[in-house]
Scaffold this motif. Structure first.
Motif, PDB file in Angstrom:
ATOM      1  N   SER A 179      50.541  41.721  37.322  1.00 42.55           N
ATOM      2  CA  SER A 179      49.332  42.417  37.742  1.00 42.55           C
ATOM      3  C   SER A 179      48.166  41.901  36.907  1.00 42.55           C
ATOM      4  CB  SER A 179      49.492  43.926  37.547  1.00 42.55           C
ATOM      5  OG  SER A 179      48.263  44.595  37.735  1.00 42.55           O
ATOM      6  N   ILE A 180      47.025  41.714  37.565  1.00 43.15           N
ATOM      7  CA  ILE A 180      45.827  41.193  36.907  1.00 43.15           C
ATOM      8  C   ILE A 180      44.680  42.170  37.153  1.00 43.15           C
ATOM      9  CG2 ILE A 180      44.199  39.262  36.710  1.00 43.15           C
ATOM     10  CD1 ILE A 180      46.379  37.570  38.228  1.00 43.15           C
ATOM     11  N   ILE A 181      44.052  42.636  36.083  1.00 43.18           N
ATOM     12  CA  ILE A 181      42.849  43.456  36.213  1.00 43.18           C
ATOM     13  C   ILE A 181      41.708  42.717  35.533  1.00 43.18           C
ATOM     14  CG2 ILE A 181      41.695  45.600  35.532  1.00 43.18           C
ATOM     15  CD1 ILE A 181      44.308  47.065  35.918  1.00 43.18           C
ATOM     16  N   SER A 182      40.629  42.503  36.281  1.00 44.41           N
ATOM     17  CA  SER A 182      39.511  41.738  35.732  1.00 44.41           C
ATOM     18  C   SER A 182      38.195  42.319  36.220  1.00 44.41           C
ATOM     19  CB  SER A 182      39.610  40.271  36.145  1.00 44.41           C
ATOM     20  OG  SER A 182      39.306  40.137  37.521  1.00 44.41           O
ATOM     21  N   PRO A 183      37.094  42.015  35.523  1.00 43.13           N
ATOM     22  CA  PRO A 183      35.777  42.455  36.002  1.00 43.13           C
ATOM     23  C   PRO A 183      35.512  41.942  37.406  1.00 43.13           C
ATOM     24  CG  PRO A 183      35.620  41.656  33.754  1.00 43.13           C
ATOM     25  CD  PRO A 183      37.012  41.328  34.236  1.00 43.13           C
ATOM     26  N   GLU A 184      34.762  42.707  38.167  1.00 46.44           N
ATOM     27  CA  GLU A 184      34.468  42.360  39.556  1.00 46.44           C
ATOM     28  C   GLU A 184      33.843  40.975  39.680  1.00 46.44           C
ATOM     29  OE1 GLU A 184      31.645  44.113  43.158  1.00 46.44           O
ATOM     30  OE2 GLU A 184      31.331  44.691  41.061  1.00 46.44           O
ATOM     31  N   ASN A 185      32.998  40.595  38.715  1.00 50.63           N
ATOM     32  CA  ASN A 185      32.294  39.316  38.835  1.00 50.63           C
ATOM     33  C   ASN A 185      33.188  38.108  38.574  1.00 50.63           C
ATOM     34  OD1 ASN A 185      32.599  39.448  36.079  1.00 50.63           O
ATOM     35  ND2 ASN A 185      30.429  39.703  35.621  1.00 50.63           N
ATOM     36  N   LEU A 186      34.444  38.335  38.175  1.00 49.07           N
ATOM     37  CA  LEU A 186      35.378  37.222  37.997  1.00 49.07           C
ATOM     38  C   LEU A 186      36.321  37.065  39.186  1.00 49.07           C
ATOM     39  CD1 LEU A 186      36.466  37.504  34.246  1.00 49.07           C
ATOM     40  CD2 LEU A 186      34.778  35.982  35.262  1.00 49.07           C
ATOM     41  N   GLU A 187      36.145  37.917  40.180  1.00 46.68           N
ATOM     42  CA  GLU A 187      37.069  37.919  41.320  1.00 46.68           C
ATOM     43  C   GLU A 187      37.187  36.541  41.961  1.00 46.68           C
ATOM     44  OE1 GLU A 187      37.166  39.803  45.817  1.00 46.68           O
ATOM     45  OE2 GLU A 187      36.169  40.916  44.212  1.00 46.68           O
ATOM     46  N   SER A 188      36.062  35.916  42.296  1.00 45.66           N
ATOM     47  CA  SER A 188      36.115  34.627  42.992  1.00 45.66           C
ATOM     48  C   SER A 188      36.675  33.531  42.100  1.00 45.66           C
ATOM     49  CB  SER A 188      34.726  34.237  43.491  1.00 45.66           C
ATOM     50  OG  SER A 188      33.823  34.100  42.409  1.00 45.66           O
ATOM     51  N   LYS A 189      36.355  33.575  40.801  1.00 45.98           N
ATOM     52  CA  LYS A 189      36.854  32.554  39.876  1.00 45.98           C
ATOM     53  C   LYS A 189      38.372  32.614  39.768  1.00 45.98           C
ATOM     54  CE  LYS A 189      32.655  32.344  37.051  1.00 45.98           C
ATOM     55  NZ  LYS A 189      32.083  32.544  35.702  1.00 45.98           N
ATOM     56  N   ILE A 190      38.917  33.826  39.712  1.00 40.25           N
ATOM     57  CA  ILE A 190      40.369  33.976  39.633  1.00 40.25           C
ATOM     58  C   ILE A 190      41.011  33.528  40.938  1.00 40.25           C
ATOM     59  CG2 ILE A 190      42.253  35.662  39.486  1.00 40.25           C
ATOM     60  CD1 ILE A 190      40.551  37.222  37.517  1.00 40.25           C
ATOM     61  N   GLN A 191      40.459  33.991  42.059  1.00 42.23           N
ATOM     62  CA  GLN A 191      41.042  33.669  43.355  1.00 42.23           C
ATOM     63  C   GLN A 191      41.034  32.167  43.646  1.00 42.23           C
ATOM     64  OE1 GLN A 191      38.603  36.484  45.657  1.00 42.23           O
ATOM     65  NE2 GLN A 191      40.499  37.339  46.436  1.00 42.23           N
ATOM     66  N   ASP A 192      40.046  31.463  43.127  1.00 48.55           N
ATOM     67  CA  ASP A 192      39.932  30.029  43.395  1.00 48.55           C
ATOM     68  C   ASP A 192      40.828  29.178  42.513  1.00 48.55           C
ATOM     69  OD1 ASP A 192      38.112  30.473  45.368  1.00 48.55           O
ATOM     70  OD2 ASP A 192      36.343  30.072  44.141  1.00 48.55           O
ATOM     71  N   ASN A 193      41.541  29.803  41.599  1.00 51.04           N
ATOM     72  CA  ASN A 193      42.320  29.018  40.642  1.00 51.04           C
ATOM     73  C   ASN A 193      43.760  29.499  40.521  1.00 51.04           C
ATOM     74  OD1 ASN A 193      40.370  27.044  39.176  1.00 51.04           O
ATOM     75  ND2 ASN A 193      39.237  28.967  39.301  1.00 51.04           N
ATOM     76  N   ILE A 194      44.324  29.907  41.648  1.00 49.28           N
ATOM     77  CA  ILE A 194      45.727  30.305  41.691  1.00 49.28           C
ATOM     78  C   ILE A 194      46.452  29.355  42.649  1.00 49.28           C
ATOM     79  CG2 ILE A 194      47.370  32.119  42.269  1.00 49.28           C
ATOM     80  CD1 ILE A 194      45.261  34.139  41.468  1.00 49.28           C
ATOM     81  N   PHE A 195      47.547  28.793  42.174  1.00 46.62           N
ATOM     82  CA  PHE A 195      48.265  27.769  42.928  1.00 46.62           C
ATOM     83  C   PHE A 195      49.724  28.158  43.131  1.00 46.62           C
ATOM     84  CE2 PHE A 195      44.799  25.858  40.612  1.00 46.62           C
ATOM     85  CZ  PHE A 195      44.229  24.967  41.511  1.00 46.62           C
ATOM     86  N   SER A 196      50.316  27.557  44.137  1.00 50.48           N
ATOM     87  CA  SER A 196      51.744  27.715  44.372  1.00 50.48           C
ATOM     88  C   SER A 196      52.253  26.434  45.026  1.00 50.48           C
ATOM     89  CB  SER A 196      52.026  28.920  45.281  1.00 50.48           C
ATOM     90  OG  SER A 196      53.415  29.118  45.434  1.00 50.48           O
ATOM     91  N   GLY A 197      53.579  26.276  45.062  1.00 50.00           N
ATOM     92  CA  GLY A 197      54.115  25.083  45.717  1.00 50.00           C
ATOM     93  C   GLY A 197      55.487  24.709  45.221  1.00 50.00           C
ATOM     94  N   ASP A 198      55.882  23.477  45.545  1.00 49.80           N
ATOM     95  CA  ASP A 198      57.176  22.953  45.129  1.00 49.80           C
ATOM     96  C   ASP A 198      57.023  21.452  44.890  1.00 49.80           C
ATOM     97  OD1 ASP A 198      57.078  21.764  47.659  1.00 49.80           O
ATOM     98  OD2 ASP A 198      58.313  23.327  48.565  1.00 49.80           O
TER      99      ASP A 198
END
Length: 271
Positions: free
Chosen positions: A183-202
């Motif tokens: 679970s991640i809790i962050s200030p509202e103004n960091l929402e886009s920065k966090i969302q743009d830097n999450i990856f997944s794959g194989d």
């Protein structure tokens, strides 16, 4: 006999994403409650009030469901902890009694949001703090085409903020995301920065993935507030318990099927 979960309140035999998200909200409250007089308004099963009582001066858990209150008083015992039956729109305490009020996943269960926030403000001290969370209707319901039968009036982010700002001078808004046990809790103004830097794959492909913040967490007061830094809750222990519970279900089914199979065959022969 194994308990059956209604889905309305989180209970301590449940190990899931809900568990992790709820525990993380109480975790961030710890920075505000040490040595303070705390109200947990809709305390539900009681585990959150119990956790806070370990560092707070006093904790009062209030819930509208009398059975939940009685069970909590039996299960969690401490000199600085009590559970009382009462409503979030008619809080059974005097004015200016609490340093901090905590209310997680409550307001969406009510239609009269104004009265609830007004009541919370009434029982808070002049410089008291409210820590409150609710689903963001856009991400929780609209985009998922999801309907929670226990929610009677959900709020969009702007509606939630505007309601709180109507009663309190300062309102810090945070978003809560969830990623495979974290679970991640962050200030509202960091929402886009966090969302743009999450990856997944194989080994074949790596891609960016989009996480939507299903929940909003606000810290509000008439006094200036200390900001909460981005925080993470490692829910790996919860996930392991959830997986073990699922495994037990499968084993139980297989054993039962193994025992009953000869009986089924015999019944077919005797038909």
């Amino acid at each position: 006999m194994k308990k059956k979960w209604s889905g309305e309140r989180l209970e301590t035999f449940i190990y899931s994403r809900d568990t992790i998200e709820h525990l993380h909200r109480y975790a961030i409250a710890f920075d505000f409650i040490k040595g303070k007089n705390i109200l947990d308004i809709a305390s539900g099963e009681g585990y959150g009030s119990h956790l806070m009582s370990k560092i707070a001066a006093n904790v009062s858990g209030v819930d509208i469901d009398n059975e939940s209150v009685n069970n909590a008083n039996k299960k969690y015992k401490a000199d600085n902890l009590i559970y009382i039956q009462g409503s979030a729109t008619q809080i059974p305490f005097e004015d200016y009694e609490f340093d901090v009020v905590v209310s997680f996943e409550t307001i969406e269960h009510l239609t009269d949001h104004e009265t609830m926030i007004s009541e919370i403000k009434r029982v808070l001290k002049k410089d008291g703090i409210l820590i409150i969370s609710t689903p963001d209707k856009k991400y929780y319901s609209d985009l998922r085409n999801f309907n929670n039968q226990f929610h009677v009036k959900e709020l969009y982010k702007d509606e939630f903020q505007n309601l709180l700002k109507k009663y309190f001078h300062y309102c810090d808004l945070y978003i809560q995301l969830y990623l495979k046990g974290i679970s991640i809790i962050s200030p509202e103004n960091l929402e886009s920065k966090i969302q743009d830097n999450i990856f997944s794959g194989d080994y074949n492909n790596v891609v960016k993935i989009n996480l939507n913040p299903l929940y909003l967490v606000a810290v509000v007061s008439n006094a200036q507030l200390n900001k909460i830094q981005p925080s993470f809750f490692d829910g790996s222990n919860v996930i392991l318990k959830e997986a073990y519970a699922e495994m037990q279900k499968n084993i139980t089914y297989k054993v039962g099927d193994f025992i009953l199979k000869p009986i089924k065959i015999l019944k077919n022969i005797l038909k």
